[in-house]
Design an enzyme around this catalytic site. Sequence first.
Site, PDB file in Angstrom:
ATOM      1  N   ASP A 126       0.843  -1.189   0.000  1.00  0.00           N
ATOM      2  CA  ASP A 126       0.000   0.000   0.000  1.00  0.00           C
ATOM      3  C   ASP A 126       0.885   1.249   0.000  1.00  0.00           C
ATOM      4  O   ASP A 126       1.829   1.347  -0.778  1.00  0.00           O
ATOM      5  CB  ASP A 126      -0.970  -0.050   1.180  1.00  0.00           C
ATOM      6  N   TRP A 127       0.631   2.222   0.884  1.00  0.00           N
ATOM      7  CA  TRP A 127       1.457   3.423   0.928  1.00  0.00           C
ATOM      8  C   TRP A 127       2.904   3.113   1.293  1.00  0.00           C
ATOM      9  O   TRP A 127       3.816   3.878   0.950  1.00  0.00           O
ATOM     10  CB  TRP A 127       0.885   4.439   1.907  1.00  0.00           C
ATOM     11  N   TRP A 167     -12.249   3.319  -3.598  1.00  0.00           N
ATOM     12  CA  TRP A 167     -11.812   3.439  -2.205  1.00  0.00           C
ATOM     13  C   TRP A 167     -11.767   4.910  -1.786  1.00  0.00           C
ATOM     14  O   TRP A 167     -12.244   5.280  -0.717  1.00  0.00           O
ATOM     15  CB  TRP A 167     -10.453   2.778  -2.044  1.00  0.00           C
ATOM     16  N   ASP A 253      -7.731  -8.760  -3.379  1.00  0.00           N
ATOM     17  CA  ASP A 253      -7.633  -7.310  -3.213  1.00  0.00           C
ATOM     18  C   ASP A 253      -8.562  -6.583  -4.190  1.00  0.00           C
ATOM     19  O   ASP A 253      -8.394  -6.702  -5.402  1.00  0.00           O
ATOM     20  CB  ASP A 253      -6.185  -6.872  -3.447  1.00  0.00           C
ATOM     21  N   HIS A 282      -6.317  -7.089   0.352  1.00  0.00           N
ATOM     22  CA  HIS A 282      -5.402  -5.950   0.241  1.00  0.00           C
ATOM     23  C   HIS A 282      -4.326  -5.993   1.315  1.00  0.00           C
ATOM     24  O   HIS A 282      -3.150  -5.783   1.031  1.00  0.00           O
ATOM     25  CB  HIS A 282      -6.205  -4.652   0.338  1.00  0.00           C
TER      26      HIS A 282
END
Length: 300
Positions: A126-127, A167, A253, A282
């Site tokens: 993710d980030w 999202w 995901d 995810h």
Amino acid sequence: MNRIPYLRTPDDCFANLPGYPWTARYVDSLPDLGGMRLHYLDEGPRDASATWLCLHGNPAWSYLYRHMIPIFLAAGHRVIAPDMPGFGKSDKPLHETQHSFSWHRRLLLQLVEHLNLRDVNLAVQDWGGLIGLTLPMEAAERYHGLLVMNTILATGDTPLPEGFVHWRAMCRSKPDFSIARLFARGNPQMTEPECAAYDAPFPTSEFRAATRAFPEMVPGDAGADGAEVSRRALSFWTSSWSGRSMMAIGVQDPVFSQSLMERLRHTFRGCPQPMMIAEGGHFVQEHGARIATEAVRVMI
């Protein structure tokens, strides 16, 4: 840098977290922290042959790596797992405008320098990937390997994934959504206390500037903050990376699809076929023990 207005989550919010026994460590001397305190885990021998730098995303924190850390430690390795400002046990800026791609990136680079990390295996999702994948090109000699999980490089020259757009729309319409319920929906194997641990850093909505800001920070065009450095990172991974690589994909995901991850894999020189986690979503680290076991084998 001027002092940053912030909140600090009370320690008792983190009491009795299941599966997270490690000692909290803090640093407040990084140049861009502005008087805040950043939390990180630092476990294992300082002279280990490998150091795992484990970077989380939104709305998670270092708790996400609790299934992987024991595997890395059992191999005799060191583990560094920071909480980005605004998340976990780190201090929380009061204002959403404090959060930016460049600010968080500078802080991670400063933390790597502060700890003088070497022989790093970078673990991202993710980030943690959006920002983390832009770090090694600044000091490639520090990095040995890459474990990349569900994430992207947002270079601003292609449309954002449809799943991410949905999202972001949800985050705009329900900015104080229950993080515990988010994890429960995607991870039916998790216990109620484990899910609740993801809400622990945020006792009230005031603490949630980061979870509101991060969906808007993903570079969506070529001039956005973070897009240019992400394009440079893409070139680095394609042309200059010489370390070992591994990809693990949570197939369920809804944000970053299997096909999107397969395209990303070709970015990393020498990255073999991915490890597929059929039941993983995810936050694939919730199935992290088997990923970590394979990663230790691949990276040695």
